[in-house]
Design a protein around this motif. Structure first.
Motif: not given
Length: 279
Positions: A106-118, A130-137
Motif C-alpha cells: 500500500i505504501l510503496f506500490g501506491q495502488p490506485d484503489v485499496t479495497v478494505i473488506v470488513v 481500516v483506520l490504519q490504511i486510511l492514514e496511508i492512502t
C-alpha cells in the motif's frame, strides 16, 4: 453517502508507482489500474477476490518472501484492473511478515484503489485496520461484507452513516451470493478514475508535543523529498523508530525520490523534530 466530491475529469490517475510495483513483482503491462484487496482474516476477503476475478487469477510468492500472493483481473467500463490480494492482517504496524508485505504494497506500490473488506458482524474489531490504511492512502473503498450474516443475527449497519464518518465509499455486500458486487465494481472504477475523491477520516488525537514534532518533521521531509507521499504517516513512523521506514527513505523507495538521505541526517531530523520549540 461518503464525504466525497465528484469530478468530470481524471487529472491524477493512474497514481500507482509502476517502478515500485515492478520491484514487488507486479507487472502492470496491459493493465490500467492496480487495486489492493486488504482486510482482517475471516472477513470473506478471498470470496470477494474470487467473485471479482473468476478464473482470471494466479498465485505465487512475494519476491524474497515465503508469503503467498494471489493476483487476478477484471474489466469494468473501458478499463482493465489488476487485483492483488494482500495477506489478511489485523494491523499494518509491521510486527509480522504478513503485516510488512501488506503495508509495503500500500505504501510503496501506491495502488490506485485499496479495497478494505470488513465483516459486518464484527465491525468494531475490523475498524482498527481500516483506520490504519486510511492514514496511508486516501483512495479507498470499504467492502462491508457478510451482510447476509449480519441480517441473520438481526444486526443493522448504517452504511450511509459509516461512509460519512470514514469519508470513503462504503458498499454493503454478500460476496458468497454475489450481492453488491456490481456496486463494488462501480465504486472501484469511480475512485480509480478520479470521479470520486475520498476525504478519509484521520485520527487527530496526538498530544501537542507530538503534533509539533510531526509538523516539524513533515516540513523537513517535504523540503528534501517533494515527491514523498504520505509525509505525515512517514513522519509518525520515523518518530516511532520504525526501521523499515527509515531504510525505505534512505534507499529512496518512497516515491520518485531523486536523492537519498543518510542515516545520520534522518536521525538529526527526528531529534530536532522531537525537541520542544525554543530549546
Amino acid at each position: 453517502m461518503a464525504q466525497t466530491t465528484t469530478s468530470s475529469t481524471c487529472e491524477s490517475c493512474p497514481v500507482h508507482h509502476a517502478a515500485n510495483l515492478q520491484k514487488l513483482g507486479v507487472d502492470m503491462t496491459d493493465w490500467d489500474y492496480v487495486v489492493a484487496l486488504a482486510g482482517n482474516p475471516n472477513t470473506g476477503k478471498s470470496t470477494v477476490f474470487n467473485a471479482l476475478t473468476g478464473l482470471r487469477q494466479h498465485t505465487g510468492n512475494w519476491p524474497g518472501k515465503t508469503v503467498t500472493r494471489a493476483e487476478g483481473g477484471f474489466s469494468y467500463g473501458d478499463r482493465r484492473f489488476k487485483l492483488v490480494d494482500l495477506p489478511g492482517t489485523y494491523s499494518l504496524l509491521s510486527t509480522s511478515l504478513d503485516e510488512e508485505v501488506a503495508r509495503d504494497f500500500i505504501l510503496f506500490g501506491q495502488p490506485d484503489v485499496t479495497v478494505i473488506v470488513v465483516d459486518a458482524t464484527r465491525l468494531e474489531r475490523n475498524l482498527n485496520l481500516v483506520l490504519q490504511i486510511l492514514e496511508i492512502t486516501d483512495r479507498a473503498v470499504l467492502c462491508l461484507n457478510l451482510m447476509d450474516e449480519a441480517a441473520r443475527h438481526k444486526l443493522q449497519v448504517d452504511d450511509r452513516r459509516l461512509a460519512r464518518d470514514l469519508g470513503i465509499p462504503v458498499v454493503p455486500t454478500a460476496a458468497r451470493y454475489r450481492r453488491g458486487l456490481n456496486e463494488m465494481l462501480q465504486a472501484i472504477y469511480e475512485v480509480a478514475e478520479g470521479k470520486t475523491v475520498c476525504k478519509p477520516h484521520r485520527i487527530q488525537s496526538e498530544s501537542p508535543a507530538i503534533r509539533h514534532a510531526v509538523a516539524r518533521l513533515v516540513q523537513q521531509l517535504q523540503a528534501h523529498f517533494p515527491n514523498l507521499p504520505n509525509a505525515r504517516w512517514v513522519a509518525l513512523r520515523l518518530l516511532d523508530g520504525d526501521q523499515r521506514i527509515i531504510d525505505a527513505v534512505n534507499r529512496g523507495e518512497l516515491g520518485d525520490l531523486t536523492q537519498a538521505s543518510s542515516q545520520e541526517q534522518l536521525a538529526s531530523w527526528v531529534a530536532n523534530a522531537a525537541t520542544p520549540a525554543g530549546t
